[in-house]
Scaffold this motif. Structure first.
Motif, PDB file in Angstrom:
ATOM      1  N   GLU A 107      -2.970 -30.137  13.403  1.00  0.00           N
ATOM      2  CA  GLU A 107      -1.611 -30.162  13.136  1.00  0.00           C
ATOM      3  C   GLU A 107      -0.890 -28.707  12.800  1.00  0.00           C
ATOM      4  O   GLU A 107       0.289 -28.679  12.664  1.00  0.00           O
ATOM      5  N   LEU A 108      -1.901 -27.709  12.696  1.00  0.00           N
ATOM      6  CA  LEU A 108      -1.346 -26.547  12.229  1.00  0.00           C
ATOM      7  C   LEU A 108      -0.509 -25.985  13.329  1.00  0.00           C
ATOM      8  O   LEU A 108      -0.573 -25.938  14.697  1.00  0.00           O
ATOM      9  N   PRO A 109       0.548 -24.724  12.989  1.00  0.00           N
ATOM     10  CA  PRO A 109       1.439 -24.437  13.760  1.00  0.00           C
ATOM     11  C   PRO A 109       0.780 -23.257  14.705  1.00  0.00           C
ATOM     12  O   PRO A 109      -0.426 -22.769  14.241  1.00  0.00           O
ATOM     13  N   GLY A 110       0.896 -22.729  15.678  1.00  0.00           N
ATOM     14  CA  GLY A 110       0.415 -21.735  16.311  1.00  0.00           C
ATOM     15  C   GLY A 110      -0.509 -22.013  17.614  1.00  0.00           C
ATOM     16  O   GLY A 110      -0.861 -21.126  18.340  1.00  0.00           O
ATOM     17  N   TYR A 111      -0.825 -23.188  17.862  1.00  0.00           N
ATOM     18  CA  TYR A 111      -1.530 -23.764  19.141  1.00  0.00           C
ATOM     19  C   TYR A 111      -0.756 -23.442  20.294  1.00  0.00           C
ATOM     20  O   TYR A 111       0.628 -23.977  20.226  1.00  0.00           O
ATOM     21  N   GLU A 112      -1.156 -23.134  21.269  1.00  0.00           N
ATOM     22  CA  GLU A 112      -0.649 -23.133  22.562  1.00  0.00           C
ATOM     23  C   GLU A 112      -1.063 -24.243  23.375  1.00  0.00           C
ATOM     24  O   GLU A 112      -2.364 -23.982  23.728  1.00  0.00           O
ATOM     25  N   GLY A 113      -0.273 -24.977  24.150  1.00  0.00           N
ATOM     26  CA  GLY A 113      -0.660 -25.750  25.174  1.00  0.00           C
ATOM     27  C   GLY A 113      -0.100 -27.018  25.093  1.00  0.00           C
ATOM     28  O   GLY A 113       0.506 -27.654  24.007  1.00  0.00           O
ATOM     29  N   SER A 114      -0.331 -27.862  25.955  1.00  0.00           N
ATOM     30  CA  SER A 114       0.096 -29.130  26.040  1.00  0.00           C
ATOM     31  C   SER A 114      -0.520 -30.362  25.101  1.00  0.00           C
ATOM     32  O   SER A 114      -1.478 -29.959  24.541  1.00  0.00           O
ATOM     33  N   ALA A 115       0.069 -31.517  25.030  1.00  0.00           N
ATOM     34  CA  ALA A 115      -0.453 -32.673  24.209  1.00  0.00           C
ATOM     35  C   ALA A 115      -1.687 -33.043  24.794  1.00  0.00           C
ATOM     36  O   ALA A 115      -2.745 -33.335  24.171  1.00  0.00           O
TER      37      ALA A 115
END
Length: 343
Positions: A107-115
């Protein structure tokens, strides 16, 4: 027809669907699905039908599923399946604070990419790091996935990050609640099906949810404005779960087929793909509404949000580490897997 479901239907509001047509009538085993989202929401309109088709294909039509709605509220779904009142359900981890601590890693912010990328990374991280916490004991975990990046949806237009301070916002639990508190918002925690009435009654100024909610929960009608942070404020964590006895009661060859062709990464990937689709549908619904707006965060606001994201991430890593999981390694693994997904 042998039926695994033990769910009594009398007196229960439920919607059953013959999800894939005639195959359902030929099945030897029918699994009962309990789901809590609205009938037309992508969870019910696309995810469960995707699951059912995968199950039917993997078992040559010997197993199918029957979808029922309104059996119990979202926070009760885990216990419902554990107790055998339904064979399968979807749970949102944030609805039960403290019960699924390691779910915060995705759930952390900062990940890049699709679901899709996030959901595959989540399952792999679970297998490599998170599984040892055994937070789903009592049920069989068959998939993990996330929704797309969560954004701020409000009635009054928000165009700057500092305008969030002091707002009364519906937050989902988990990292979403942590982020809301860090930004100075007053959190109201209600399940997603209650969001529309919460906003319509002015009990909250807004909600932080993925773009699919514009259509799935009709936010275009009660939260006409979106404040969009690239990458989102957080991602929500979900699981597909199954009653352990319902699985054990299936013949061994069917169990093997489901384990090899459906459960785990294949299902997690497929559900993530669906979420990417419904996020796009929510965005399109916003653009088509006529009186809605999407306001992207400025470069200055993105920079101002980074320390907040870093603070929340550090706090979650410390919290998850107490379970015995190598939280920093798990976070780095998820980020790297998402970054390289599809390459």
């Amino acid at each position: 027809m042998k039926v695994i479901s033990r769910l009594a239907t009398a007196g229960v509001f439920a919607v059953s669907t013959a999800l894939t047509g005639a195959v359902a009538f030929a099945a030897d085993y029918t699994l009962t699905i309990s789901s809590w989202a609205p009938p037309t929401h992508g969870i019910n309109a696309k995810m469960w039908p995707t699951f059912t088709k995968m199950v039917e294909d993997a078992t040559d039509g010997r197993v199918t599923a029957d979808l029922k709605l309104g059996i119990a509220p979202p926070p009760a779904q885990f216990d419902l399946v554990q107790d055998g009142a339904a064979d399968l359900s979807i749970i949102f981890h944030g609805y039960q604070p403290g019960r699924f601590v390691t779910a915060k890693m995705i759930e952390l912010p900062g990940y890049e990419g699709s679901a899709e990328a996030a959901s595959v990374a989540y399952w792999r991280a679970y297998e490599k790091y998170l599984k040892q916490a055994d937070e789903h004991r009592g049920v069989k975990l068959i998939a993990l996935h996330t929704h797309g990046p969560a954004q701020l949806h409000t009635h009054e237009k928000v165009t700057q990050l500092d305008q969030i301070n002091g707002l009364k916002l519906r937050v989902p639990g988990g990292v979403g609640s942590d982020v809301g508190a860090a930004l100075g918002a007053t959190g109201i925690q209600v399940p997603a099906p209650k969001v529309y009435e919460t906003l319509a009654s002015k009990a909250a100024d807004g909600v932080v949810m993925p773009m699919e909610s514009r259509k799935g929960f009709k936010l275009t009608e009660v939260a006409e404005n979106v404040y969009e942070m690239p990458g989102g404020f957080y991602r929500g964590s979900f699981a597909f779960i199954m009653n352990e006895d319902a699985f054990k009661n299936l013949p061994e060859d069917i169990q093997q087929a489901l384990e090899e062709k459906v459960f785990g990464e294949p299902l997690s990937r497929a559900i993530g793909q669906v979420w990417d689709e419904i996020d796009q549908e929510g965005r399109q619904a916003t653009m088509d509404a006529g009186n809605n707006s999407i306001n992207e965060a400025s470069d200055a606001d993105r920079a101002a949000y980074q320390p907040v994201a870093d603070e929340v991430t550090a706090s979650v890593i410390e919290e998850v580490s107490k379970t015995g999981v190598d939280a920093q390694a798990a976070r780095d693994f998820i980020a790297e897997t998402m970054k390289n997904y599809g390459k």
